[in-house]
Structure formats: C-alpha cells, structure tokens
Design a protein around this motif. Structure first.
Motif, PDB file in Angstrom:
ATOM      1  N   GLY A  63       0.790  -1.227   0.000  1.00  0.00           N
ATOM      2  CA  GLY A  63       0.000   0.000   0.000  1.00  0.00           C
ATOM      3  C   GLY A  63       0.814   1.266   0.000  1.00  0.00           C
ATOM      4  N   TRP A  64       2.108   1.191   0.330  1.00  0.00           N
ATOM      5  CA  TRP A  64       2.962   2.368   0.230  1.00  0.00           C
ATOM      6  C   TRP A  64       3.127   2.742  -1.240  1.00  0.00           C
ATOM      7  N   THR A  81       2.719   1.778  -6.773  1.00  0.00           N
ATOM      8  CA  THR A  81       2.227   1.203  -5.524  1.00  0.00           C
ATOM      9  C   THR A  81       3.029  -0.031  -5.182  1.00  0.00           C
ATOM     10  N   LEU A  82       3.548  -0.088  -3.954  1.00  0.00           N
ATOM     11  CA  LEU A  82       4.390  -1.192  -3.525  1.00  0.00           C
ATOM     12  C   LEU A  82       3.553  -2.282  -2.871  1.00  0.00           C
ATOM     13  N   SER A  83       4.131  -3.462  -2.782  1.00  0.00           N
ATOM     14  CA  SER A  83       3.449  -4.580  -2.119  1.00  0.00           C
ATOM     15  C   SER A  83       4.487  -5.540  -1.578  1.00  0.00           C
ATOM     16  N   VAL A 112       4.998   7.743   0.144  1.00  0.00           N
ATOM     17  CA  VAL A 112       3.679   7.901   0.772  1.00  0.00           C
ATOM     18  C   VAL A 112       3.328   6.628   1.518  1.00  0.00           C
ATOM     19  N   ARG A 113       2.889   6.802   2.782  1.00  0.00           N
ATOM     20  CA  ARG A 113       2.502   5.656   3.601  1.00  0.00           C
ATOM     21  C   ARG A 113       1.216   5.018   3.071  1.00  0.00           C
ATOM     22  N   ALA A 114       0.934   3.830   3.587  1.00  0.00           N
ATOM     23  CA  ALA A 114      -0.269   3.114   3.159  1.00  0.00           C
ATOM     24  C   ALA A 114      -1.539   3.869   3.511  1.00  0.00           C
TER      25      ALA A 114
END
Length: 932
Positions: A63-64, A81-83, A112-114
């Motif tokens: 979600g970051w 978007t990372l996962s 950006v945080r989740a």
C-alpha cells in the motif's frame, strides 16, 4: 556507540501534516522506511533509472507508494504502488524505463505511507511546492546533490549516514555503506607497511603482456570491483583519478586484476571504494594481466569511501590493442549492442554481444570461403564482439542455480538488444573480452544493479506468412529417439521423451506446413529391424493426437536404403498431410556407401497437388565435427568450412545425380531439396548445387543456426528453377537457435514448457508454393475451334472437334481425350499434353513455363521452338518432330518417343538428352538429336 551514531544519522527532513506548507526536521525511528538511492540522469540515453527504499527486513510495504512529481507546474506524473515485505537485503528497488524519471531543474519524489500520508517529499536540482496528489501543498526538501548528462552510466545518488552523496557507482539492491563502512567516522587505517614502487600502468605495460612478469611489485589504487566470491577469487584495482578517457592503442591501462588465490583464508577485508596498496607478482593468465598476492598482508587498506574513477567510454569496433589500454578498468560501453548468442547464459551467465543493430553473421554465410568479403566479415566480427559475464565461474546449471539476465517468463533471444549496462570492468578470459560486473550478479540482482536487455526480436506464435497454396518445410527434431541408452542419442528415459515430444509436436503443428522433411530422427532399423520406422510412427501418432486423427501421414521406408549396419543411428524422414498432397510412386533413397558412409542417405518422395507434381528430398550431410579421420581434403583448412568439407562436396555431387534420375523417373522438373546440409550458404557443397542450376530460396538471410556467437544457415531449401518460379514466400521461424538452452526439454527444469520454443537447436524453414489450378475445365465433347485466351484450361478426357489455340500467357493442360485439328500455342505459360490424341500438327513456340508432351499420339508434324523447359517423353508422332532453339530452361528431354519422319534438333541449350531411353526414329535423326 556505533549503533547510536547510525540511528542519529538517520535523521532526515520529512514533511509535516496535511496543513503544513514546509517540511520539518524529524529523526526517523529505526523502523521508518526512507528513500535511500536515486538514479535519473546519465551520459547518453538515460538507463537503469531506479529509486530504492530502505527499511527493516520484513517490514510490510503493501500500500505504500512512490509518487514522482514534475517541478514544472508541481503535478505528479507517475505513481508506483508497492506490495509485500522488505527482503533480507533491507531494501526494495523500483525500476523505471528509459527516461522514466524526469531530469530535474527541479523535479521530486514523494514516499507515501499506506494510509495516504507523506513520509517524505524530496526534490533534486532545486525545490518546489507540490500541486495535487498526496503531497499537495507541501514544499519538498532538496537533497543537495544532482546527476547530469555527464554522469557515468551505472552511477546513482545515495544517502549514506544520513547525507546524500555525490554520484557514485550504484549499490541498488544492497544497503548503502559508502565503500563498506556505514560509520561516517570510520576507524583510521594504515598501509605504511607496503611501499609503492610501481604504478599500475607500469605493471600493465603498453603491449599485450606485462613487462614485469615474475618481479614483485607494490601498486596503489582504488577497488573498483569485488569478485572474491563466485570463483574468480579477486578484486579489480584502478589508479585513483584515472579513467574517463577513450581507449587508445599503445597506452598502458590503469587497472589490474588482483588474484587473491583460491585460499580464502588470506582474502583481505576490502570493499569497493577502498584505496589499497597491493604487493604481488605480475603474470599473464590466459591473456589477462594479473597481480598475485602471497599472503593476507599483501593487501592493505589506506582509505575508505574514495571516489571511483570515471568509466572509460568503450565504443566498438575496437581491436585488441585498443582494448588492452583499458583492460581491468571501469568502462561504459557506448552505442547499441545486440545479443549474438545465449547458449551459455544458462550455464555460465554469459551473453555474447555484437556492437550495432545485428547479431554477428557467419562469414561463409555471406561470401565464398577465403574471399576478401568473407575475411573482412570475420575481422569485423572480432572487432564488434563483446561478452557480458556474471562475475562468476560457477556452472549455474550443474549447481542448480537460476541464471541472471533472463527468466522463464522473460526470455533473452539472439537479436534482442542491451537496454542499459550495469557498472562493469573490462576483463579477459577464456579467449573472450568480457564485461565483468563490479560485483557478481545472479537471478535476484535488481535490474538497476546489472546489465539489462530489451526485447527487439520477440517470439512469434508461428512463422511469418509465406503465401501460396502449399507449404513445404524442414524441421530438425534434435535426436528424437524412442530407445534409451547404448547407441541411442536422445532423451534418457520415457519422461524425458515425453517432454521432448511435446515441444516438437507443438512446433511442427504450428508450422502450418503440408510436407515436412525431418532430420535427426531415430533410425529405428538399428534398434528394431522388425519396425524400421518405429520412432517416426510414434511421432506421427503424437502429431495426430494433437492435430486430429489422419492429419499427418509419413513416407514409408525406402527399399533402396543400404543394409541396417551401414546406416547411421539417425536418419531423415518425410511427413505430409494427405488432405493436401498425394504421394506419387514409391519412396526413393540414394544408396552409395562410397559417398554416404558417414552421413544420412537422402530420402525422396514425389507428391501431387492439383496440377503440380513435385519431389521433396530430405537431406542431412556429414557434420563439421573434427576427428582423426579428417585428413586430405577433409582436414579443416581454416577457411570457415570446417572439417569433412571434401566429403560434403562429394555428397552434394551425388545428390545432383540422384535428383537428375528422380526428374527422369517422375517426368517432373519440380524438386525441392530440404534439410541440414551442414554447409553455410556460400560454402563449397552449396556451390555444387548452385552450379547444377538449383536456387537457394532463403534470400532474406534469416539464420537457421547459431554457433560460436555467429548466425548463419546450415539448413536450406534449395529448389529447381521450375519450382523456384512457383515460390510465393519463405520464412525461417526463429524458435530454436535463437533461444537459450535453458528452454530445451533437457535444459533447466524451471524453464520447461510444452511449447515450440527451443524444441530443437536448428530453426525450421517454411516455403510457400503457388500450385497451378484449372480456371476452366472441359469434359465431354466440345465443338471447336477452341481458343484459350487466359488462365489455365484443363481438358479432362475431353473430345474437341476443330482446331485449338493457346494465347500468350495462357496455359493448356490436356489429360487424355482427343483433339481434331491443329494445336497451336504461342507464348503459353504452361503447355501439357498427357496421353492425348491429336489429329493434326502441334506447334509450341516461346513458352515461358514447362512444355510437356508425354504418351501423346499426334498425327502430323510437331514443332517445339524457342521454349525454356521441354520434355517430349514417350510420344508417338506421325510426321517430323522438330526441336529447335529451346534455351534458358533446366533441361530439354527427348526420350522414348516414336517418330515417323525426321527428328531434328538444333540450337537447344542445354543439349537434348534421352535419359537412357532412346527414341525410335523411322526417318533420320539430325543435329543434336542424331545421337538420341
């Protein structure tokens, strides 16, 4: 103390809450992710662009987001978007395409945080306020360092000890340590125990070898590459402040490989960026100048975190002398590079490259052996060749390791191109100039930290369209054996055979061919004399299981083959689709063991499709492999043709004679020679065929085979002139030779799939043939006169009352029946009288295609003049038969005729032949036919 210093150093500038307009300085907690490395600009085309996020191993980044911002207007232009969780390396790398990250003045990136809040908003080359996106309204923090259009390829900006550092060799995929020591206040080092007495350049010398071999020396430089692990057991060291200059013959290199020996107990603790002094003995090892230490104290660290030399721009073509001048130095290849071979990528992590937009060609596939053009091609190949290595000597295949640079879902093929080069030194070993990565790479190395490739020769699901009504092909089935062990050459067991068969069946059925010549199939007569085509039948059964019952059939075992003990363990074969072609007569084979004792005897079958009768010959000539028997004209002359060229030439001559007999027996000039001739396009065996009038159909030059980094065609489709005139198109489907061995049935199990790719090591060739068709069919009675003004008129046992004329460009095909009146054809495209009775004279003049009068009964004179290909065979002529001025065709055959009158032949080229079936002439035979 060290732990406390590291944590305090992680204090960074972060943005405040949503209402804040400026960033605030906050010390991150130890578990807070942050941006640790950026690369966005370099010399030439931007490549290897990436952003690295550092966080504790196991931290869930799901979600970051990484949001890129354009400083011109402040808007976001890319969101990633990372996962998943952070791996043990402690970093996650997001890679971007060429020019994927904008080049500043200024631009920025937000982490950006989740939950949608901004962890940090950084800018480079200035600052600006974000407009839109998660960082809306926030003013970014300038990292204070930048990349430019002169930044070397493979460099990046890194945050080390809480401070962003000037561009240096990237460390994507590992935590940034700035030369192996994250402590901003490292312990002092001392290297006074070694006194420098030579420069690295003095050790290297200006020639190919060191002038100081065997003399102990001490040199100083910065560690540029660390290959202590993986088998090379060494490091590369380069003089501080050197580099950046283009290669120049006669200039000494400023880099050297330091061999630390295979005794890892004496390997020193060093890192890239360490300035070191090295004592050792220079020598040449397989062409590489190296310095061998005697003990651990022979390497002393003088300073850490030293700036690395700028890579030397490496532009090819370049000769050995030029490359020697940058041996063991950091280099940055310039220009386009094309993948030229991937055979060893699966085993040793090696990729052969060619400078430019094409793979290296085989010289004798371009020009006659020994010719200036062939010699120039060979010289050019050497100048353009370069190998990308993985920094290891490990055999990845036997070690069970996945290779770098490609994967099951992302194949690397000959013809693909380099996207970007990772940080590299130029080395030499195993007779190759090699780009060694500055640290060994493997399947898990992030793309930003290694050389990457882009797809420019993609896989296709089938051959390119070749047109035509009929498709003929050649396919090498890679030692398809149904027996195991002993003299068998194929799969080890049934499981392996099933995997092999699945790939072959998938490929052959996707060819879209109607007749296929096969090479390297088991010659089952050597294993099971009671079932000499056991392997072939099993393959055909598998093809029909996949394609539908009855789709495929096979040509039966020719009676003319020599005894089983005189045949090879592999053979050729022919399969066909009975719905598209019908066999004519018995299969044939060439039986002459004085010539074919060390090769596979050619197998032939005549087919009929519509109005076309043609013969396919499957071939597999003697290989180029060397042995003690390669003496005399079989010895390798070094001209590119390899060993046993003499035998292949004799086999080609024998093949010409065999085909001449086939033409006579089938009464058709249309012949296609298919298979593996083990000779490249301009080599002597192929020239034998060309001299006999046969034409190579693969004029586009698409390669069927890749060997030694060079592409060429050992497999050919060679047609008689009459059949060549019917060719609609040709394609080489590059599914095998251009693929890595990893995809083969017995390659890397992780890469296996039951698809066509790497079903063999030779690419199949497909030929589209235009089959003549009747545009008008006449049966029964027809009151003449009859004129064929266009198209093909077919008389099928018809009775035509009155004269008949065939206009220029039109065709007549008469089978049986009778024609009352003269038959005249001026400039026809095709003229055939087969078993037809004609009451009156027959005149054929200026035909552009074949003229065939066979088993016809003609009352009146027959005049055949000014045509190209002529066959008068078994006709009965009541009157004179005149054959004059027929030139330019493959042959003029006057055989087995009965002539009541003068048989006169003159001005024909080639001269008329009777193929061993003399004519019966009641009047005199004159001119060229006097001997017939």
């Amino acid at each position: 103390m060290l732990r406390r210093r590291i944590f305090s150093a992680l204090g960074v500038l972060v943005v405040g809450g949503a209402g804040a307009l400026t960033a605030q300085t906050t010390a991150f907690a130890a578990d807070t992710p942050f941006i640790s490395e950026i690369h966005y600009d370099n010399v030439g085309t931007d490549s290897g662009e990436a952003i690295e996020i550092e966080a504790p191993a196991g931290f869930d980044l799901t979600g970051w987001q990484i949001v890129l911002y354009n400083g011109n207007g402040g808007a976001p232009y890319n969101t990633r978007t990372l996962s998943g969780s952070v791996p043990d390396a402690g970093v996650v790398v997001a890679t971007y395409p060429v020019d994927g990250i904008q080049n500043g003045s200024p631009d920025g990136v937000a982490l950006v945080r989740a939950d949608g809040t901004v962890a940090e908003f950084l800018t480079y080359e200035g600052t600006f306020t974000a407009v839109g996106g998660p960082a809306n309204g926030l003013t970014g923090t300038d990292i204070g360092v930048a990349e430019t259009s002169t930044t070397p390829v493979g460099f990046s900006l890194q945050k080390i000890g809480g401070t962003w550092r000037e561009a240096a060799a990237n460390s994507f995929g590992t935590r940034n340590t700035g030369g192996g020591n994250p402590d901003p206040d490292p312990d002092p080092t001392d290297c006074d125990s070694l006194v420098v007495d030579h420069t690295i350049a003095e050790v290297q010398g200006t020639g190919a070898g060191t002038p100081l071999a065997g003399t102990r020396v001490v040199v100083e430089g910065v560690v540029t590459a660390d290959e202590r692990t993986g088998g090379y057991n060494g490091i590369y060291v380069q003089t501080v402040g050197s580099g950046g200059q283009a290669p120049a013959a006669g200039r000494a290199s400023d880099g050297i490989f330091v061999y630390l020996t295979s005794n890892t107990a004496i390997h020193p603790s060093v890192a890239i960026g360490d300035r070191v002094r090295v004592g050792g003995t220079p020598s040449e090892f397989s062409g590489l100048t190296e310095l061998t230490i005697g003990g651990k104290n022979d390497v002393q660290v003088c300073e850490q975190g030293v700036a690395l030399p700028a890579p030397a721009p490496l532009s090819l073509p370049l000769d050995d002398a030029g490359r020697e001048s940058v041996e063991s130095m950091l280099v940055a290849p310039i220009g386009q590079f094309t993948v030229s071979e991937v055979y060893n990528t699966n085993r040793y992590g090696e990729v052969v490259l060619a400078a430019g937009d094409k793979a290296l060609p085989n010289p004798t596939d371009l020009a006659r052996p020994g010719s200036p053009a062939a010699l120039q091609a060979a010289a050019d190949n050497k100048l353009r060749r370069l190998l990308v290595d993985d920094g290891k000597t490990t055999n990845l295949s036997t070690a069970g390791l996945m290779p770098p640079y490609f994967s099951p879902g992302n194949p690397l093929r000959v013809g693909d191109t380099v996207e970007s080069f990772g940080p590299s030194v130029l080395s030499y070993g195993f007779n190759e100039w090699r780009l060694q990565p500055t640290v060994p790479v493997d399947a898990n190395t992030p793309p930003a930290a290694r050389t990457t490739f882009k797809v420019t020769n993609p896989r296709t699901t089938g051959p390119q369209p070749v047109g035509g009504d009929l498709k003929l092909a050649s396919f090498n089935v890679l030692n398809y054996f149904v027996h195991f062990g002993g003299d068998a050459r194929g799969a080890d067991d049934e499981a392996g055979l099933a995997k092999q068969g699945a790939k072959i069946v998938s490929a052959i059925n996707a060819l879209g061919a109607d007749v296929v010549a096969l090479e390297e199939i088991e010659n089952s007569v050597r294993f099971n004399p009671a079932d000499p085509q056991q392997a072939l039948k099993r393959l055909v059964t598998a093809l029909n299981t996949a394609a539908g019952a009855g789709t495929w059939d096979y040509v039966r075992y020719p009676a003319q083959l020599p005894p089983a003990a005189q045949q090879d363990f592999i053979t050729t074969a022919i399969i066909f689709k009975p719905a598209k072609v019908q066999t004519v007569g018995e299969p044939r084979a060439l039986n002459d063991e004085t010539v074919w004792f060390n090769a596979r005897e050619p197998i032939a079958q005549t087919f009929k499709s519509g109005l076309l009768t043609f013969t396919v010959v499957a071939n597999h000539l003697k290989s180029k492999s060397t042995s003690d028997a390669a003496v005399g004209d079989n010895a390798d002359k070094g001209d590119g043709q390899g060993a046993f060229n003499g035998d292949r030439v004799r086999q080609a001559r024998s093949l010409v004679g065999f085909v001449n007999q086939l033409k006579a027996d089938t009464r058709s000039e249309d012949v296609l020679l298919l298979g593996d001739f083990n000779a490249y396009t301009f080599e002597d065996p192929m020239q034998v065929l060309y001299d006999a009038g046969y034409r190579d159909l693969n004029t586009a030059g698409k390669a069927t085979y890749v060997f030694g980094g060079e592409s060429g065609s050992l497999d050919h489709a060679v047609a008689s002139p009459s059949l060549a005139a019917r060719v609609a198109g040709v394609d080489v489907w590059q599914i095998n030779a251009h693929e890595s061995f990893a995809f083969e049935y017995d390659g890397n199990p992780a890469f296996y799939a039951p698809n066509p790719y790497r079903a063999s090591d030779h690419n199949p060739i497909v030929v589209g043939i235009n089959v003549p068709k009747c545009t008008t069919t006449i049966t029964g009675r027809h009151n003449g006169p009859l004129t064929v003004s266009s198209g093909i008129a077919c008389l099928d046992n018809a009775t035509v009352s009155g004269p008949m004329a065939v206009a220029a460009g039109a065709s007549l095909v008469a089978t049986g029946g009778t024609i009352s009146g003269p038959v005249t054809a001026n400039g026809p495209a095709l003229f055939i009288l087969s078993g037809t009775t004609v009451s009156g004279p027959v005149t054929v003049n200026g035909a552009t295609g074949p003229v065939l009068i066979e088993k016809a009964k003609i009352s009146g004179p027959v005049t055949v003049t000014g045509n190209q290909g002529v066959r008068l065979d078994g006709a009965t002529v009541s009157g004179p038969l005149t054959v004059n001025g027929n030139t330019g065709g493959p042959s003029v055959v006057v055989a087995g005729n009965t002539v009541s009158g003068l048989l006169s032949c003159s001005g024909n080229s080639p001269e008329p032949a009777d193929e061993g079936r003399p004519n019966t002439v009641r009047g005199p035979a004159a001119g060229q036919c006097a001997r017939l």
